[in-house]
Design a protein around this motif. Structure first.
Motif, PDB file in Angstrom:
ATOM      1  N   SER A   1      23.926  -1.020  15.660  1.00  0.00           N
ATOM      2  CA  SER A   1      23.183  -1.514  14.501  1.00  0.00           C
ATOM      3  C   SER A   1      23.675  -0.873  13.216  1.00  0.00           C
ATOM      4  O   SER A   1      23.003  -0.884  12.195  1.00  0.00           O
ATOM      5  CB  SER A   1      21.677  -1.239  14.683  1.00  0.00           C
ATOM      6  N   PHE A   2      24.885  -0.271  13.289  1.00  0.00           N
ATOM      7  CA  PHE A   2      25.497   0.297  12.091  1.00  0.00           C
ATOM      8  C   PHE A   2      25.905  -0.827  11.143  1.00  0.00           C
ATOM      9  O   PHE A   2      26.095  -1.966  11.555  1.00  0.00           O
ATOM     10  CB  PHE A   2      26.736   1.113  12.455  1.00  0.00           C
ATOM     11  N   GLY A   3      26.080  -0.466   9.879  1.00  0.00           N
ATOM     12  CA  GLY A   3      26.495  -1.456   8.891  1.00  0.00           C
ATOM     13  C   GLY A   3      27.881  -2.003   9.161  1.00  0.00           C
ATOM     14  O   GLY A   3      28.181  -3.143   8.859  1.00  0.00           O
ATOM     15  N   ASP A   4      28.777  -1.165   9.726  1.00  0.00           N
ATOM     16  CA  ASP A   4      30.109  -1.616  10.119  1.00  0.00           C
ATOM     17  C   ASP A   4      30.646  -0.688  11.200  1.00  0.00           C
ATOM     18  O   ASP A   4      30.054   0.343  11.521  1.00  0.00           O
ATOM     19  CB  ASP A   4      31.067  -1.698   8.925  1.00  0.00           C
ATOM     20  N   VAL A   5      31.801  -1.053  11.741  1.00  0.00           N
ATOM     21  CA  VAL A   5      32.369  -0.316  12.864  1.00  0.00           C
ATOM     22  C   VAL A   5      32.909   1.054  12.447  1.00  0.00           C
ATOM     23  O   VAL A   5      33.131   1.927  13.287  1.00  0.00           O
ATOM     24  CB  VAL A   5      33.478  -1.173  13.529  1.00  0.00           C
ATOM     25  N   VAL A   6      33.120   1.258  11.160  1.00  0.00           N
ATOM     26  CA  VAL A   6      33.663   2.519  10.658  1.00  0.00           C
ATOM     27  C   VAL A   6      32.767   3.704  11.041  1.00  0.00           C
ATOM     28  O   VAL A   6      33.256   4.817  11.264  1.00  0.00           O
ATOM     29  CB  VAL A   6      33.852   2.456   9.131  1.00  0.00           C
ATOM     30  N   SER A   7      31.448   3.459  11.130  1.00  0.00           N
ATOM     31  CA  SER A   7      30.527   4.550  11.476  1.00  0.00           C
ATOM     32  C   SER A   7      30.874   5.167  12.822  1.00  0.00           C
ATOM     33  O   SER A   7      30.869   6.394  12.972  1.00  0.00           O
ATOM     34  CB  SER A   7      29.085   4.036  11.487  1.00  0.00           C
ATOM     35  N   TYR A   8      31.168   4.325  13.812  1.00  0.00           N
ATOM     36  CA  TYR A   8      31.617   4.852  15.101  1.00  0.00           C
ATOM     37  C   TYR A   8      32.883   5.693  14.923  1.00  0.00           C
ATOM     38  O   TYR A   8      33.033   6.764  15.515  1.00  0.00           O
ATOM     39  CB  TYR A   8      31.906   3.707  16.070  1.00  0.00           C
ATOM     40  N   GLY A   9      33.812   5.200  14.104  1.00  0.00           N
ATOM     41  CA  GLY A   9      35.057   5.917  13.876  1.00  0.00           C
ATOM     42  C   GLY A   9      34.847   7.276  13.239  1.00  0.00           C
ATOM     43  O   GLY A   9      35.505   8.259  13.605  1.00  0.00           O
ATOM     44  N   ILE A  10      33.925   7.351  12.285  1.00  0.00           N
ATOM     45  CA  ILE A  10      33.628   8.629  11.624  1.00  0.00           C
ATOM     46  C   ILE A  10      33.061   9.634  12.607  1.00  0.00           C
ATOM     47  O   ILE A  10      33.483  10.806  12.648  1.00  0.00           O
ATOM     48  CB  ILE A  10      32.654   8.403  10.454  1.00  0.00           C
ATOM     49  N   TYR A  11      32.108   9.200  13.426  1.00  0.00           N
ATOM     50  CA  TYR A  11      31.485  10.133  14.370  1.00  0.00           C
ATOM     51  C   TYR A  11      32.453  10.579  15.456  1.00  0.00           C
ATOM     52  O   TYR A  11      32.430  11.746  15.875  1.00  0.00           O
ATOM     53  CB  TYR A  11      30.224   9.508  14.977  1.00  0.00           C
ATOM     54  N   LEU A  12      33.331   9.686  15.918  1.00  0.00           N
ATOM     55  CA  LEU A  12      34.276  10.097  16.959  1.00  0.00           C
ATOM     56  C   LEU A  12      35.291  11.088  16.400  1.00  0.00           C
ATOM     57  O   LEU A  12      35.637  12.084  17.059  1.00  0.00           O
ATOM     58  CB  LEU A  12      34.959   8.877  17.595  1.00  0.00           C
ATOM     59  N   ALA A  13      35.774  10.841  15.169  1.00  0.00           N
ATOM     60  CA  ALA A  13      36.783  11.718  14.579  1.00  0.00           C
ATOM     61  C   ALA A  13      36.237  13.121  14.334  1.00  0.00           C
ATOM     62  O   ALA A  13      36.837  14.120  14.752  1.00  0.00           O
ATOM     63  CB  ALA A  13      37.299  11.109  13.268  1.00  0.00           C
TER      64      ALA A  13
ATOM     65  N   GLY B   1      36.407  14.248  24.291  1.00  0.00           N
ATOM     66  CA  GLY B   1      37.626  13.455  24.170  1.00  0.00           C
ATOM     67  C   GLY B   1      37.525  12.153  24.938  1.00  0.00           C
ATOM     68  O   GLY B   1      37.970  11.100  24.455  1.00  0.00           O
ATOM     69  N   GLY B   2      36.929  12.210  26.130  1.00  0.00           N
ATOM     70  CA  GLY B   2      36.738  10.997  26.927  1.00  0.00           C
ATOM     71  C   GLY B   2      35.824  10.005  26.241  1.00  0.00           C
ATOM     72  O   GLY B   2      36.087   8.794  26.246  1.00  0.00           O
ATOM     73  N   LEU B   3      34.747  10.505  25.635  1.00  0.00           N
ATOM     74  CA  LEU B   3      33.844   9.616  24.890  1.00  0.00           C
ATOM     75  C   LEU B   3      34.553   8.999  23.684  1.00  0.00           C
ATOM     76  O   LEU B   3      34.309   7.842  23.336  1.00  0.00           O
ATOM     77  CB  LEU B   3      32.611  10.397  24.427  1.00  0.00           C
ATOM     78  N   CYS B   4      35.438   9.771  23.066  1.00  0.00           N
ATOM     79  CA  CYS B   4      36.196   9.251  21.923  1.00  0.00           C
ATOM     80  C   CYS B   4      37.105   8.105  22.361  1.00  0.00           C
ATOM     81  O   CYS B   4      37.200   7.074  21.681  1.00  0.00           O
ATOM     82  CB  CYS B   4      37.031  10.363  21.292  1.00  0.00           C
TER      83      CYS B   4
ATOM     84  N   SER C   1      33.461  14.498  15.546  1.00  0.00           N
ATOM     85  CA  SER C   1      32.960  15.134  16.767  1.00  0.00           C
ATOM     86  C   SER C   1      34.104  15.807  17.516  1.00  0.00           C
ATOM     87  O   SER C   1      33.973  16.945  17.978  1.00  0.00           O
ATOM     88  CB  SER C   1      32.265  14.106  17.672  1.00  0.00           C
ATOM     89  N   PHE C   2      35.235  15.110  17.632  1.00  0.00           N
ATOM     90  CA  PHE C   2      36.382  15.712  18.325  1.00  0.00           C
ATOM     91  C   PHE C   2      36.919  16.908  17.536  1.00  0.00           C
ATOM     92  O   PHE C   2      37.240  17.948  18.121  1.00  0.00           O
ATOM     93  CB  PHE C   2      37.492  14.676  18.531  1.00  0.00           C
ATOM     94  N   LEU C   3      36.996  16.768  16.213  1.00  0.00           N
ATOM     95  CA  LEU C   3      37.484  17.881  15.394  1.00  0.00           C
ATOM     96  C   LEU C   3      36.572  19.094  15.531  1.00  0.00           C
ATOM     97  O   LEU C   3      37.047  20.228  15.695  1.00  0.00           O
ATOM     98  CB  LEU C   3      37.560  17.449  13.927  1.00  0.00           C
ATOM     99  N   ILE C   4      35.270  18.889  15.485  1.00  0.00           N
ATOM    100  CA  ILE C   4      34.327  20.009  15.534  1.00  0.00           C
ATOM    101  C   ILE C   4      34.356  20.697  16.890  1.00  0.00           C
ATOM    102  O   ILE C   4      34.367  21.933  16.985  1.00  0.00           O
ATOM    103  CB  ILE C   4      32.901  19.521  15.199  1.00  0.00           C
TER     104      ILE C   4
END
Length: 415
Positions: free
Chosen positions: A168-180, A210-213, A182-185
């Motif tokens: 229900s995000f406004g666009d798919v970029v939100s998933y991309g931000i959280y995956l990037a 990493g697997g979830l990403c 989350s992996f970095l942190i």
């Protein structure tokens, strides 16, 4: 920082700072209520948070002592001046309207979040606390992802001939931000908490996240997110060989094994279809304007429009022409460098790039774990900026500006 220590840290903050922690924690839930803005602004948590955040920032800055000055602050202030000139003319074109208020709040996000973060981030514990809060918020994002993958998509958007899950995000970029991030942190904590947590547990955590990403990537079909994740993997391996050659060798063997087994079908089924247009351009089948899903053609047209304006508008921003500019200073540009150029002119873009260079130069002097985090943050910001507008997304700014604020600290406070 264990969960009980995180709670102690949370409770130790006064309300003028604690609200930000709660906001970071709840942001993915708020963003998933995006659709409510279509019913009424009064029902939308996005609008409520968008209005309250700068108000709370002003209160917090007024009540707290100013941090010791940094060169990063100096260049951020200069850049902010040119940004606000552009924002002023955006508002002047259409004053007192809801859309002008929305753009005021969104266009100034990196500015007020940075100066708030300079008040909030006073040491490494504060930075780690925000990063862990982001990971806790990511649990909700992971739950949505797993639900969509195993029980059916909440929302599907077609792009480049492939179906993207979007929640229900406004666009798919939100998933991309959280995956990037989350992996970095997670990989940052792998370096920074060396010796505090058993190595096996650390490796297991990195592999799970990493697997979830990867699971996210193969379902959102987002080229920029693929590029950034691969870049983060390479950065992680480079720093890993510096910090622990034995563990780096284990990770290298695991990645090679996984790629050997799954790499070819992944590339053929998930990645190649996303690049068909670009491949066709390189083979001469289509014009260069079709590169990057047609973005290059859009950028060429935008640059031609920009350079046809007066010299004053080129140096201080397209909005100073007093023409309609919402479409070029928002997400429509699909490139943050071009968006910042349109909003703040040559001066604004120049000082933004100087700011990034200053950040890089200061980051080089950090200890290895903090340097990894800073380089990773800068890489995510710069790569995402090629095809989207990351400085327009609040969750992105929460983490990026927190890292910027940490890098701006005096060396004795970076511990």
């Amino acid at each position: 920082m264990k969960f009980k220590n995180w709670k102690i840290w949370l409770k130790s903050k006064p309300w003028t700072l604690r609200w930000f922690i709660v906001l970071v924690l709840l942001r993915p839930i708020i963003d998933n209520l995006y659709f409510l803005k279509e019913i009424s602004p009064l029902l939308s948590p996005l609008y409520i948070v968008g209005i309250l955040t700068p108000i709370l920032v002003i209160i917090s800055i007024a009540k707290r002592h100013k941090p010791k000055r940094s060169k990063l602050d100096k260049y951020f202030k200069i850049w902010s001046v040119f940004m606000f000139i552009g924002i002023f003319f955006v508002i002047l074109f259409d004053p007192l309207s809801m859309i002008s208020l929305e753009y005021l709040l969104k266009l100034s996000i990196p500015i007020y979040i940075y100066f708030f973060a300079r008040i909030f981030i006073q040491n490494k514990q504060d930075l780690d606390g925000i990063l862990i809060t982001f990971l806790y918020s990511g649990v909700f994002v992971a739950a949505i992802l797993l639900y969509e993958v195993f029980f059916g998509a909440i929302r599907i958007v077609e792009s480049r001939g492939m179906d993207r899950i979007q929640g229900s995000f406004g666009d798919v970029v939100s998933y991309g931000i959280y995956l990037a991030f989350s992996f970095l942190i997670v990989t940052y904590f792998y370096f920074s908490r060396k010796g505090e947590i058993p190595k096996g547990k650390q490796i297991r955590t990195v592999l799970i996240v990493g697997g979830l990403c990867v699971l996210t990537l193969i379902n959102i079909h987002h080229v920029a997110s693929y590029t950034i994740f691969i870049g983060l993997l390479l950065l992680f391996m480079v720093f890993n060989f510096k910090a622990n050659k034995g563990a780096a060798l284990i990770f290298s063997l695991l990645f090679f094994l996984v790629f050997y087994i799954f790499g070819q079908p992944l590339i053929e089924d998930k990645i190649t279809p996303l690049l068909e247009t670009d491949i066709s351009v390189y083979e001469g089948g289509q014009g260069s304007e079709k590169l990057m899903h047609g973005r290059v053609g859009r950028w060429t047209d935008m640059i031609e429009m920009f350079t046809s304006e007066s010299i004053f508008s080129q140096f201080f921003g397209y909005p100073t022409s007093m023409e309609y500019s919402y479409h070029v200073v928002g997400v429509g540009s699909h490139n943050d460098y071009i968006r910042i150029l349109f909003l703040s002119g040559y001066f604004g873009l120049f000082y933004y790039l100087v700011l990034l260079i200053m950040f890089y130069n200061k980051a080089k002097k950090l200890v290895i774990s903090s340097r990894y985090l800073a380089f990773g943050t800068l890489g995510i910001l710069m790569l995402f900026s090629i095809s989207i507008v990351p400085t327009y997304y609040p969750p992105f700014m929460y983490i990026a500006m927190s890292v910027f604020a940490f890098v701006a600290l005096p060396k004795q406070q970076q511990v």
